[in-house]
Enzyme design. Structure first.
Site, PDB file in Angstrom:
ATOM      1  N   ASP A 110       0.774  -1.054  -0.011  1.00 31.78           N
ATOM      2  CA  ASP A 110       0.106  -0.135  -0.053  1.00 31.78           C
ATOM      3  C   ASP A 110       0.740   1.112  -0.222  1.00 31.78           C
ATOM      4  O   ASP A 110       0.608   2.253  -0.834  1.00 31.78           O
ATOM      5  CB  ASP A 110      -0.919   0.036   1.233  1.00 31.78           C
ATOM      6  CG  ASP A 110      -1.881  -1.049   1.178  1.00 31.78           C
ATOM      7  OD1 ASP A 110      -3.020  -0.775   0.931  1.00 31.78           O
ATOM      8  OD2 ASP A 110      -1.498  -2.136   1.817  1.00 31.78           O
ATOM      9  N   LEU A 175      -3.981   0.365  -3.507  1.00 30.90           N
ATOM     10  CA  LEU A 175      -3.814  -1.077  -3.516  1.00 30.90           C
ATOM     11  C   LEU A 175      -5.457  -1.353  -3.109  1.00 30.90           C
ATOM     12  O   LEU A 175      -5.739  -1.152  -2.004  1.00 30.90           O
ATOM     13  CB  LEU A 175      -2.926  -1.498  -2.458  1.00 30.90           C
ATOM     14  CG  LEU A 175      -2.370  -3.125  -2.732  1.00 30.90           C
ATOM     15  CD1 LEU A 175      -1.471  -3.397  -1.638  1.00 30.90           C
ATOM     16  CD2 LEU A 175      -3.974  -4.094  -2.161  1.00 30.90           C
ATOM     17  N   THR A 178      -7.032  -4.818   0.032  1.00 31.13           N
ATOM     18  CA  THR A 178      -5.694  -5.130   0.783  1.00 31.13           C
ATOM     19  C   THR A 178      -5.993  -6.557   1.550  1.00 31.13           C
ATOM     20  O   THR A 178      -5.226  -7.136   1.910  1.00 31.13           O
ATOM     21  CB  THR A 178      -5.538  -3.978   1.755  1.00 31.13           C
ATOM     22  OG1 THR A 178      -5.203  -2.669   1.250  1.00 31.13           O
ATOM     23  CG2 THR A 178      -4.291  -4.166   2.778  1.00 31.13           C
TER      24      THR A 178
END
Length: 358
Positions: A110, A175, A178
């Site tokens: 991330d 992202l 996750t």
């Protein structure tokens, strides 16, 4: 009468006048030539070369250029996501809980993807507001340059279009999915960039890092993805969040019958792609995408833009358009469809709205 002793002849007067005219011509010809040259340089020559890219007026941005760098940013972020996952150095930790009490994860994927995407976009368009899911650490600033090149497929389908920089908001999801990323469910993971103009999503990029597939679209422009040839409105396949599948399933079966198929999946980007014609081995297909709880705007903005560009819809569960300004979250849940009667779908699912604020 001439002074005593001096006599002016007609020939002398003519010579004197000619000399005067010569002096005046010499003085003013240079001035006039200079003014003519200035005028010619100020006006572009007919059929001359176009101004160089990136030469938009101060305070304006070209949406075609912004689309090109958004595709590059999603791809570069995806490289970081893939590298971290394949190296198995996620460094996952809890960053808080959702409203439903589920634990939210934060990984190195991330953070590194976010840094790469944010600074690439910011370096290319410093005057544009960028909203990102993860906090940007200014002490960890990265210089990422863009050569302003535009891929051929974008050149062929998209025309330049300038808008005021202050009207633009860019939403980054470095992202998406996750939780699934930590579980190594790679097919659900995407990186996304969305460009909103005056709160309306106009550019969407959804990139799948582990298959290198990228979908992009621009409203009133073009896209590299399309809708499927047909959809089932009577008993639609409904794609929903893995963590909220039960809430949707109960109402969906009451509305469309027991044959209705519910597809639990991770990632908002993945769910939007499920509505489209995507030639991906691990990509499921659905007719409708429904989410019944609070969701962040960077999760849905790119998908919303792609659907709008293709003639589809993404609204709250009550049919309201979602504005991509102001707060980061969307309170009203969402329903997304393409090539279907969107209004009729909303009318069939009124009870879902009651759960969206919980």
């Amino acid at each position: 009468m001439a002074p005593m002793g001096i006599r002016l002849s007609p020939l002398g007067m003519a010579v004197f006048c000619l000399l005067g005219l010569g002096v005046l011509y010499h003085l003013y010809s240079g001035f006039l030539a200079g003014r003519f040259a200035f005028f010619m340089l100020s006006e572009p020559a007919a059929g001359g070369p176009e101004p160089p890219r990136g030469s938009a007026p101060a305070g304006a941005v070209d949406l075609r250029e912004l689309l090109a760098v958004s595709v590059l940013a999603a791809t570069r972020g995806g490289e970081e996501v893939k590298r971290v996952r394949e190296g198995n150095v996620l460094n996952a930790k809890a960053k808080g809980k959702t409203r439903e009490g589920a634990e939210e994860q934060l990984t190195s994927g991330d953070l590194l993807s976010n840094r790469r995407m944010f600074y690439l976009l910011k370096g290319a368009f410093p005057a544009v507001q960028i909203n990102s899911e993860e906090r940007v650490d200014t002490a960890d600033q990265e210089t990422v340059s863009w050569d302003r090149s535009i891929p051929e497929d974008i050149k062929q389908k998209i025309q330049p279009k300038e808008v005021p920089a202050e009207s633009v908001t860019v939403w980054i999801d470095p992202l998406d999915a996750t939780q699934e990323y930590t579980e190594d469910l790679r097919q659900y993971v995407t990186t996304m960039v969305c460009v909103a103009v005056n709160g309306k999503p106009v550019i969407g990029v959804i990139h799948k890092p582990f298959s290198a597939y990228t979908a992009w679209a621009m409203v009133d422009g073009g896209s590299n993805v399309k809708a499927r040839s047909s959809y089932n409105e009577k008993t639609p396949r409904i794609i929903v969040s893995r963590s909220h599948a039960g809430k949707v399933e109960q109402v969906a079966r009451q509305t469309f019958g027991n044959k209705t198929v519910i597809i639990p999946a991770g990632g908002a980007g993945y769910k939007v792609l499920a509505l489209l014609d995507v030639a991906e081995k691990n990509q499921e297909e659905a007719d409708v995408y429904i989410h019944v709880t609070y969701i962040k705007k960077w999760d849905i903005c790119a998908g919303n833009a792609v659907l709008r560009a293709l003639g589809g819809h993404m609204t709250t569960l009550t049919g309201e358009e979602i504005s991509y300004t102001g707060s980061d979250g969307n309170e009203g849940g969402l329903i997304a469809s393409i090539n279907m009667n969107h209004k009729a779908l909303i009318e069939k699912l009124p009870d879902l709205e009651k759960t969206s604020h919980k």
